[in-house]
Design an enzyme around this catalytic site. Structure first.
Site, PDB file in Angstrom:
ATOM      1  N   GLU A  79      -2.486  11.601 -17.470  1.00 32.72           N
ATOM      2  CA  GLU A  79      -3.927  11.832 -17.438  1.00 32.72           C
ATOM      3  C   GLU A  79      -4.372  13.092 -18.173  1.00 32.72           C
ATOM      4  O   GLU A  79      -5.463  13.120 -18.751  1.00 32.72           O
ATOM      5  CB  GLU A  79      -4.403  11.931 -15.971  1.00 32.72           C
ATOM      6  CG  GLU A  79      -4.403  10.615 -15.221  1.00 32.72           C
ATOM      7  CD  GLU A  79      -5.593   9.727 -15.593  1.00 32.72           C
ATOM      8  OE1 GLU A  79      -6.399  10.140 -16.450  1.00 32.72           O
ATOM      9  OE2 GLU A  79      -5.698   8.626 -15.036  1.00 32.72           O
ATOM     10  N   SER A 342       6.064   4.855  46.091  1.00 34.30           N
ATOM     11  CA  SER A 342       6.958   5.805  46.775  1.00 34.30           C
ATOM     12  C   SER A 342       7.386   6.956  45.884  1.00 34.30           C
ATOM     13  O   SER A 342       8.281   7.718  46.256  1.00 34.30           O
ATOM     14  CB  SER A 342       8.205   5.064  47.275  1.00 34.30           C
ATOM     15  OG  SER A 342       7.874   4.083  48.226  1.00 34.30           O
TER      16      SER A 342
END
Length: 783
Positions: A79, A342
């Site tokens: 680019e 429990s």
């Protein structure tokens, strides 16, 4: 006039310069990209676990912290090859593009630098016009003055389009190659470098040859620039293009949902999870969930914590499903409060030891009881008369635990739970009552897991490395390790509690737990809520705590849903995936003291019992004297009890005797063949003073307890029923409340009364003069 125009020029020019300078310096908004981002969940090594799509439907990950070298090199070569030299505008490229465009009489080259492309992306890709190009040019200069080259690269890589709804390098790497950008090859990096130039090329079956050609052209450029070796180039050219986009990882969706709900806006959550273990537990949860679904149970959750660092290693919030819109599969059940079953019993056991109320061998009554209409039952409906606190915990016996909570008090234990981090127990002690210990409390798998991990951490501390804080669980790496809660349990108490949990068995399933054979030791506890709506299994070793919840998110119970049968197999399968124990908890002798207790009942000797030495927490100050041993006198034959009033002292022999109250003794001797009831009185000694209370006991109310008077449907106060048990049912009993005679009973020994609010004393006397008293307090419900 000329003079005025000249002065006006010198006035306007500075103003124009100021305006241009102001525009230049403020041409960039404070935030370049005001967009929404995806939420990301990363494991401890930065691996992607789960992700949420951004609010606008784009896969746009939060901005990268750095751009991988391979991608950065490929991108610059493709680019903007003079990116590192120019200041935002490449004038050579601009001149070349201008010449090419004039020659062709159309736009064939744009000469946009990466800096200009960042500006263009930040402005939403507006139409390409000459004026827009000018804006991009000037703002690119400003961009370069504000940000470094690396920052500009990061912004481009984070916001460039990569086809479809994929935005940014990181999202593209996961969608097309299913891995982090840092792990991309040269061929993969080159393909992603050329893709933003024409994102439509990525679609499978469309323009694939053009995408391949552009990628290979870039690879050839990298080779000719001596960036790639011949071998690297050949291998890169041979790599195929990716096929259809991959699904993003979906390993911990419930945790991501929970964190995202607390932290709106796209964020990158760096967790302490282990991706490998998380994947294994997802597989285990899926397999177990399919089996449970056949039984009408749709949901489960698994939590794994490191006991030394309190880091969460795995977090399966619910059964993995392709679609999570039905049957509660989208709910994070690790954070959802449910009935505790429990699972709080070990914490009561530990709390009572810390307070000096019991040692593990202390006997606790296990007979039918009634607390103002609350009648707890053991799981298998069997009663043992009296059991040690250790056995009551290991067998998860409900009645002994209720009796223990009655002695400790609901309010103090509730305060202890809150101190230990149980955030959901917010109701009053009166609302909870004694059912608090049997599942009447609300808790989450998170709170339970953290509490048990703290218990294990406390048990492994040595004298030189004591910690004073009860710590919080850590999911995020940035989360601090310590909390501000002061630890309320000692190392000795924690060790004794875990030692009692080594061989847990559920009532009704004696021996079932042995099927979960494992070479490692695990201190563990199960729990099942009322109506079989929740099944729990919590286990801990010195290294890890594992918590499992199984049930239906909508609260519907299922027959057969229990902690032992439904949750425990998942618990032990989870432990099998963890590294083996390095060692077991070392006994903290430095924080223990030795006391002599009666061998039969685990209370301090009164001088008339055989004793043994047991260890207790140094800070507990255990001081409860045995109520079950007494000295008796027998005649010469040893068959009959006598006193000096009916037998010469020279003919008597003295014995020490272990005596339980009649209601306890009846059940106790069924399980203890060596238990010997008191010998009967010799016929001529019936009138003697035999009143030590061993032949008579009050079942309800028990000594030093609080009871409630309920209100009937019409609003009036109801009655409570006192109950006593003599050695022989036909014995005549005389009842007194606060020195007021209530009446007599024979055969059925119950008295229905309506005492006033406050403290009272109940006295029961049998026809032989044996006397027992109970002090209690009456509380009146407001509803």
């Amino acid at each position: 006039m000329g003079w005025g125009e000249g002065h006006l020029k010198w006035i306007l020019l500075p103003l124009l310069a100021i305006a241009v300078s102001w525009w230049y310096f403020y041409s960039l908004p404070p935030t370049l990209f005001a967009t929404t981002h995806s939420h990301l969940l990363l494991d401890r090594d930065g691996k992607l676990l789960s992700a949420h799509i951004a609010a606008d439907g784009q896969w746009r990950f939060p901005e990268l912290e750095s751009v991988p070298d391979k991608f950065a090199t490929a991108l610059v070569q493709f680019e903007d090859k003079r990116f590192w030299q120019h200041s935002g505008v490449d004038f050579l490229a601009l001149a070349r593009a201008t010449y090419d465009n004039l020659r062709e009489q159309r736009v064939v080259s744009g000469a946009s630098t990466l800096s200009m492309q960042v500006i263009r992306l930040s402005r939403g890709n507006p139409s390409r016009t000459l004026s827009e190009k000018g804006v991009e040019l000037f703002r690119a200069w400003r961009l370069e003055s504000r940000y470094s080259k690396d920052d500009i690269l990061k912004r481009y890589a984070s916001h460039a389009p990569f086809g479809g709804n994929v935005v940014g390098l990181e999202a593209a790497a996961w969608r097309y190659f299913a891995r982090n950008p840092e792990q991309l090859s040269w061929a993969e990096s080159a393909m992603l470098a050329v893709l933003p130039n024409n994102p439509a090329l990525i679609h499978p079956g469309r323009n694939r040859e053009r995408l391949l050609a552009k990628r290979n052209h870039l690879l050839n450029k990298l080779f000719t620039q001596n960036i790639l070796s011949k071998l690297e180039y050949d291998l890169a050219i041979a790599e195929p293009l990716p096929e259809a986009p991959h699904r993003l990882p979906h390993l911990a969706p419930h945790l991501l949902d929970t964190l995202a709900a607390k932290n709106p806006g796209g964020q990158r959550f760096r967790t302490t999870l282990d991706a490998g273990l998380q994947q294994q537990l997802n597989t285990l949860a899926q397999r177990s969930g399919e089996q449970l679904a056949l039984e009408g149970v749709q949901n489960l959750a698994i939590l794994v914590l490191d006991n030394r660092t309190f880091e969460v290693k795995a977090y399966v919030g619910n059964r993995p499903m392709e679609t999570q819109r039905e049957q509660g599969h989208a709910i994070d059940m690790i954070q959802r409060p449910r009935s505790s079953g429990s699972t709080l019993k070990p914490l009561l056991f530990a709390d009572m030891m810390e307070q000096g109320l019991i040692v593990p061998d202390s006997l606790v009554a296990d007979v039918p009881v009634n607390y103002s209409g609350f009648t707890p039952q053991n799981y298998n409906r069997h009663y043992h008369g009296a059991v040690s606190a250790r056995e009551a915990l290991a067998r998860s016996l409900n009645i002994p635990m209720v009796n223990m909570l009655s002695v400790r008090g609901v309010e103090p234990f509730l305060m202890q739970l809150r101190q230990l981090g149980f955030s959901h127990v917010q109701r009053s002690a009166r609302d909870y009552g004694l059912s608090l210990i049997l599942g009447g409390a609300e808790t989450s798998l998170w709170d339970l897991g953290v509490a048990y991990a703290n218990l294990a951490n406390r048990a492994m501390q040595d004298q030189q490395h004591q910690q004073t804080f009860w710590q919080q669980g850590r999911i995020l790496q940035s989360q601090p390790a310590n909390s501000s809660r002061i630890a309320t349990l000692s190392t000795a108490t924690a060790w004794l509690t875990l030692d009692s949990l080594l061989e847990v068995a559920r009532p009704g399933d004696d021996g079932y737990w042995e099927k979960f054979s494992s070479s490692r030791k695990v201190a563990w506890k199960t729990g099942t809520s009322y109506g079989q709506r929740d099944a729990w299994a919590i286990g801990t070793t010195p290294d890890y705590t594992v918590g499992v919840w199984v049930g239906n998110a909508n609260g519907v119970g299922r027959a057969g849903l229990t902690g032992t049968q439904s949750a425990a197999p998942i618990l032990f399968n989870t432990f099998s995936l963890l590294p083996p124990n390095r060692s077991w908890f070392q006994r903290p002798d430095w924080q223990m003291s030795q006391v002599e207790v009666c061998r039969d009942d685990g209370y301090l000797s009164n001088g008339v019992c055989d004793t043994k030495t047991v260890s207790v927490p140094l800070s507990s100050h255990f001081a409860r004297i045995t109520p079950y041993h007494q000295r008796i006198h027998l005649d010469a034959s040893g068959q009959w009890r006598v006193t000096s009033e009916c037998e010469a002292v020279a003919n008597m022999q003295t014995r020490n005797w272990f005596v339980l109250p009649p209601d306890q003794a009846d059940y106790y001797q069924q399980f203890h063949a060596d238990y010997q009831p008191l010998p009967p009185w010799r016929e001529d000694c019936h009138g003697s003073d035999s009143g030590q209370g061993e032949t008579l006991s009050v079942v309800y109310p028990q000594d030093n307890t609080q009871i409630y008077l309920p209100r009937e449907l019409d609003g009036k106060l109801g009655e409570t029923v006192f109950r006593a048990v003599p050695a022989h049912p036909e014995t005549l009993l005389y009842w007194h409340l606060d020195n007021q005679f209530l009446g007599t009973t024979q055969t059925f020994h119950q008295q229905a009364v309506q005492p006033t609010a406050g403290k009272h004393r109940l006295v029961v006397v049998d026809e032989a003069g044996n006397r027992v008293q109970t002090d209690f307090e009456v509380l009146i419900t407001t509803q």
